[in-house]
Design an enzyme around this catalytic site. Structure first.
Site, short mmCIF file in Angstrom:
data_model
loop_
_atom_site.label_atom_id
_atom_site.label_comp_id
_atom_site.label_asym_id
_atom_site.label_seq_id
_atom_site.Cartn_x
_atom_site.Cartn_y
_atom_site.Cartn_z
N LEU A 576 -29.27 21.13 -52.81
CA LEU A 576 -27.88 21.33 -52.26
C LEU A 576 -26.74 20.58 -53.28
O LEU A 576 -25.85 20.89 -53.56
CB LEU A 576 -27.54 21.25 -50.89
CG LEU A 576 -28.65 22.29 -50.19
CD1 LEU A 576 -28.28 22.05 -48.87
CD2 LEU A 576 -28.26 23.58 -50.49
N GLY A 577 -27.13 19.32 -53.41
CA GLY A 577 -26.30 18.36 -54.09
C GLY A 577 -26.65 17.14 -53.94
O GLY A 577 -27.47 16.65 -53.52
N GLU A 578 -25.67 16.24 -54.36
CA GLU A 578 -26.09 14.74 -54.41
C GLU A 578 -24.64 13.79 -54.39
O GLU A 578 -23.52 14.37 -54.80
CB GLU A 578 -26.51 14.32 -55.66
CG GLU A 578 -26.10 14.72 -56.87
CD GLU A 578 -26.80 14.16 -58.33
OE1 GLU A 578 -27.41 13.32 -58.24
OE2 GLU A 578 -26.81 14.72 -59.35
N GLN A 580 -23.09 9.48 -54.29
CA GLN A 580 -23.19 8.09 -54.91
C GLN A 580 -24.58 7.61 -54.17
O GLN A 580 -25.23 6.74 -55.16
CB GLN A 580 -21.95 7.43 -54.58
CG GLN A 580 -22.03 5.97 -55.19
CD GLN A 580 -20.76 5.10 -55.14
OE1 GLN A 580 -19.74 5.44 -54.30
NE2 GLN A 580 -20.75 3.95 -55.39
N LYS A 624 -31.08 15.10 -45.84
CA LYS A 624 -30.22 14.17 -46.68
C LYS A 624 -31.08 12.64 -46.76
O LYS A 624 -31.71 12.12 -45.77
CB LYS A 624 -29.02 13.91 -45.83
CG LYS A 624 -28.04 13.12 -46.59
CD LYS A 624 -26.83 12.77 -45.58
CE LYS A 624 -25.87 14.01 -45.48
NZ LYS A 624 -24.67 13.86 -44.73
N ASP A 729 -12.59 16.36 -43.84
CA ASP A 729 -12.74 17.28 -44.80
C ASP A 729 -13.00 18.66 -44.36
O ASP A 729 -14.23 19.29 -44.72
CB ASP A 729 -14.04 16.66 -45.80
CG ASP A 729 -14.17 17.36 -47.03
OD1 ASP A 729 -13.02 18.14 -47.49
OD2 ASP A 729 -15.19 17.36 -47.77
#
Length: 874
Positions: A576-578, A580, A624, A729
């Protein structure tokens, strides 16, 4: 003089190391009409009133006492309708990149009063083919002088590449006109005379027409098969496109303006062929091509570039220079691609750019030949010195390249200065790490690597002691940076005199109650590029929300939800994403049904009800992970996030299901809804009230469904606000969609490359979702539940527009920040998001605009929002 030499050595060094293409913002130096570098024989005219008003006297702000102080044609200037016939011509002797022109009238020390109110410009690169200049909107007439004394400077947008330039005065009524002129720019070291390519095409993206044509091309335009010939245009204007090709550097133009683009379907051979003609035979070292790479919209950089060479009128050489590029599946940033040309000699180059996706877009092409790179000043051609240079100081002093000792001395001085700067930066980093380590010592001792502490007691007194880092209790998604990485908003706005106590009152804080801030005495918590949730204990000061006695239980007590899950039961489906410090994966979890059914909470039982079948039915989850090389602070923050997430139990908040912490990498497993995030879900739907519904392949959604989704988001935020948690957010990208339009709030949005364009990057590291942020969050670095309410108003706007476009899509990031300043000044100049077509006036005026009130205390609470949304659906 020595300072001037050092200045030019530094300039030459930096330009050699960094730039190989012209910069219109720097290339703005006088080319020699005023200073005398342009000789008298290079200035001509169609006619002259007398010998004392000959062409050689048409120099801006220059009077040698012989003439009457300007060029004047011998007849009345023609009207605009008839077209100007008289001209003043300047020969620059070589190709120049011209960005600015200046004009002045004739006053002759009070004896004259003639000037050109308006004029046109024509230019030529070879002296035979002349092109009429026009601006980006097609207008040819340039507004000139209003009196005979003042100098009027006009930017040429777009700039021109030419050797010959003609000024052609026009006026609305018959009158005598006189002109003095100057040209500003720099030498065109590329030597590129023209490029030929297929005409740009039109893309349709989400119903939006994206015109990818070269709108300022000055050659001939044929059909698609012939395309553009013998001209220059946007590919050589010194301005390259943004990452998002729908936006532009130029205000008020159409989507796709900065790029010339082609679709793979129109080219059976799979490549676009472009030919570049130069002024002479050159030794080419490299070519730089600026390409768009927004592959989420079907655009990628070229897969391969093959360049053929030709000298004089001979045939093309059979052996090309070829560059193959790997497929970039990570970054969607536009960039320059350097194609090595291997020191090949040629006067023309033909390059074939192979498609790598459905579309290919190019915004700039630049060449480097021999040792030449773009300077920022022209080469002087003897005679005279400037008397009054416009604009700025005169930089026209050629560096004496033969003076080796001076050049070496400059380079040595530059190296010493750079080494000193590096030492200072490294020392500051070491010092900051020492301070950070000291300030976090108590927190590090308290947060051990053990996942659960069964009966740990957090007293309010202990919480106050651990607040030395000035952190706050928020539902954060990322790790705060120190002020060395991000200039605090408060420092940016101190220069405004109107920023006084009113800012604190409007934002719901006061200087007397403001607690110590993180990373310095005047810092403010803000974003960094990391995908972790950081909850930090703090005092109950009013600057930011903190953990109160109500929610202190979230960090104490038994960790009932922290169940270890076997890693071998997780099947990877998609990344899905990454961020730091880790990555987020979409996985299927076998056997998770047992854990879900044993959980007594209503939030997790909702997930259990959605899963049909046996206990072995895989459940879709988000995993995650923390990188194995993460430092101790990152591990502690990750474990703290697990503890917080394990206690968040609400039907509209994503739940933590299990963890994998017995070995590295550390993992937390949360539920993931089958329909993905709300932004992509709504983008694939259309409102069922649209008239052309039969002609569209999109699924439909009703207005009541949209309001139900918004109500669920408000319900989840109402729960978080009851715990004094600030999300920071909130947006549709951070909401997940399940069956029957079930909505749950999450925090994966920032880690996904798909939404990287929604965040504004500061100094390369800090990122902010400024289009969703309140004015006090941007200007003061202050995040509260009231700022979350502001973000909810933007999220509601996204929902009711079905996420068809980004908020403030017509604004650049800088313009969004400028608009934030207008919200603070409150002078009626601020721009609000418009009312969505399906949104009732009552909902827009009372709810949306209420969320965007300037005074944070006047915005509704999430309890009030939830109640109001419920009433609107009745």
């Amino acid at each position: 003089m020595k300072a001037l030499q050092i200045r030019h050595c530094l300039l030459l060094f930096l330009l050699t190391a960094v730039r190989t293409q012209v910069n219109p913002g720097v290339c703005r130096y006088p080319l020699g009409m005023t200073g005398g570098q342009i000789l008298d024989e290079d200035i001509s005219a169609s006619s002259q009133w007398s010998e004392s008003t000959a062409a050689r006297y048409g120099r801006l702000d220059f009077d040698d006492g012989d003439g009457d102080g300007a060029w004047c044609p011998n007849i009345m200037a023609e009207t605009d309708a008839g077209g100007p016939k008289d001209f003043l011509q300047v020969d620059l002797r070589s190709l120049h990149f011209i960005t600015l022109v200046g004009t002045q009238g004739r006053h002759a020390d009070g004896m004259g009063n003639e000037f050109a109110q308006r004029y046109r410009i024509k230019y030529s690169r070879d002296g035979s083919r002349w092109v009429a200049w026009h601006d980006r909107k097609g207008r040819q007439v340039i507004e000139g002088n209003m009196n005979a004394y003042d100098v009027v400077l006009k930017d040429l947008e777009p700039p021109i590449i030419a050797r010959f330039v003609r000024f052609m005065p026009i006026t609305d009524h018959s009158m005598i006109v006189c002109m003095r002129v100057e040209l500003y720019g720099c030498e065109w070291l590329d030597g590129l005379v023209s490029y030929s390519a297929p005409a740009g095409q039109e893309m349709t993206y989400r119903g939006l027409d994206v015109h990818l044509n070269d709108s300022v091309y000055d050659g001939s335009m044929g059909l698609q098969s012939v395309g553009m010939e013998e001209g220059l245009g946007q590919l050589t204007d010194g301005t390259w496109g943004l990452d998002d090709f729908l936006h532009s550097h130029v205000y008020g133009v159409w989507p796709g303006y900065d790029y010339v683009g082609w679709t793979n379907e129109s080219f059976p051979k799979g490549y676009v062929e472009m030919t570049f003609e130069f002024d002479r035979v050159r030794n080419f070292t490299s070519m730089k091509v600026h390409c768009n790479n927004m592959f989420s919209r079907g655009v990628r950089m070229f897969r391969q570039a093959s360049c053929y060479f030709r000298t004089s009128e001979l045939d093309w050489e059979s052996q090309p220079v070829t560059l193959r590029l790997p497929v970039d599946r990570v970054s969607q940033s536009a960039r320059f691609i350097t194609v090595p040309l291997g020191d090949r000699m040629a006067s023309a180059i033909k390059c074939r750019f192979a498609f790598n996706e459905a579309w290919m877009m190019i915004s700039e092409v630049a060449f480097q030949s021999g040792t030449a790179v773009y300077n920022t000043s022209p080469t002087p051609r003897k005679r005279g010195h400037p008397t009054n240079v416009l604009p700025g100081d005169d930089p026209i002093h050629k560096v004496d390249e033969s003076n080796t000792r001076i050049l070496i001395g400059c380079l040595v001085a530059i190296i010493v200065i750079l080494l000193a700067i590096i030492v200072i930066i490294l020392w500051r980093q070491v010092w900051q790490k020492m301070l950070e380590k000291a300030s976090r010592r108590m927190l590090d001792d308290e947060l051990s690597a053990r996942l659960a502490v069964q009966t740990q007691a957090f007293s309010f007194h202990h919480s106050s002691q651990s607040s030395g880092d000035g952190s706050n209790s928020t539902y954060e998604r990322i790790f705060p940076l120190c002020s060395s990485d991000y200039q605090e908003p408060s420092r940016l706005i101190r220069k405004l005199p109107e920023f006084a106590q009113s800012t604190e009152e409007l934002a719901g804080t006061s200087s007397s109650s403001r607690p110590p801030q993180a990373c310095g005495s005047d810092g403010a918590p803000h974003y960094a590029e990391a995908d972790i949730v950081s909850l930090q204990e703090g005092t109950t000061g009013s600057n930011t929300y903190s953990i109160t006695a109500v929610n202190m239980s979230l960090l104490s007590g038994k960790d009932t939800a922290m169940r270890e899950f076997p890693r071998d039961k997780l099947t990877f489906k998609e990344k899905l994403g990454e961020g730091q410090f880790g990555e987020v994966h979409l996985c299927e979890a076998e056997g998770m049904q047992n854990i879900v059914e044993k959980d007594p909470s209503e939030a997790v039982n909702d997930l259990s009800n959605e899963v049909e079948g046996s206990d072995d039915t895989p459940i879709l989850v988000a995993v995650k992970t923390l990188r194995e090389d993460a430092n101790k602070n990152a591990r502690n923050d990750f474990l703290k996030e697990i503890r917080i997430m394990s206690r968040l139990r609400d039907p509209n908040i994503v739940s933590l299901l299990a963890v994998c912490v017995e070995s590295d990498p550390l993992c937390m497993i949360t539920e993931y809804m089958e329909n993905g995030d709300l932004n992509q879900f709504l983008s694939s739907h259309q409102l069922d009230e649209v008239e052309e519904i039969q002609s569209s392949d999109k699924a439909t959604v009703s207005y009541s469904n949209l309001m139900s989704m918004a109500t669920q988001v408000a319900s989840g935020m109402k729960y978080l606000s009851s715990l004094n948690f600030v999300h920071r957010d909130l947006a549709t990208r951070n909401c997940l969609v399940g069956k029957n339009y079930t909505i749950k709030i999450a925090d994966f949005g920032m880690s996904r490359n798909l939404y990287r364009g929604d965040y504004y990057r500061i100094q390369g590291r800090a990122v902010l979702p400024i289009r969703w942020m309140s004015w006090e969050s941007i200007l003061l670095g202050k995040f509260t539940m009231a700022s979350d309410v502001w973000a909810f108003g933007v999220t509601l706007w996204e929902i009711l527009t079905l996420c068809e476009e980004q908020p403030y899509s017509q604004f650049s990031d800088e313009q969004v920040i400028e608009n934030t300043g207008e919200f603070f000044r409150d002078q009626g100049k601020q721009v609000y998001l418009p009312r969505p077509a399906c949104c009732p006036d009552a909902v827009y005026s009372s709810l949306m605009l209420g969320c965007w009130r300037r005074n944070a205390k006047q915005r509704p609470t999430f309890q009030e929002i939830y109640s109001q949304l419920g009433e609107s659906q009745e």
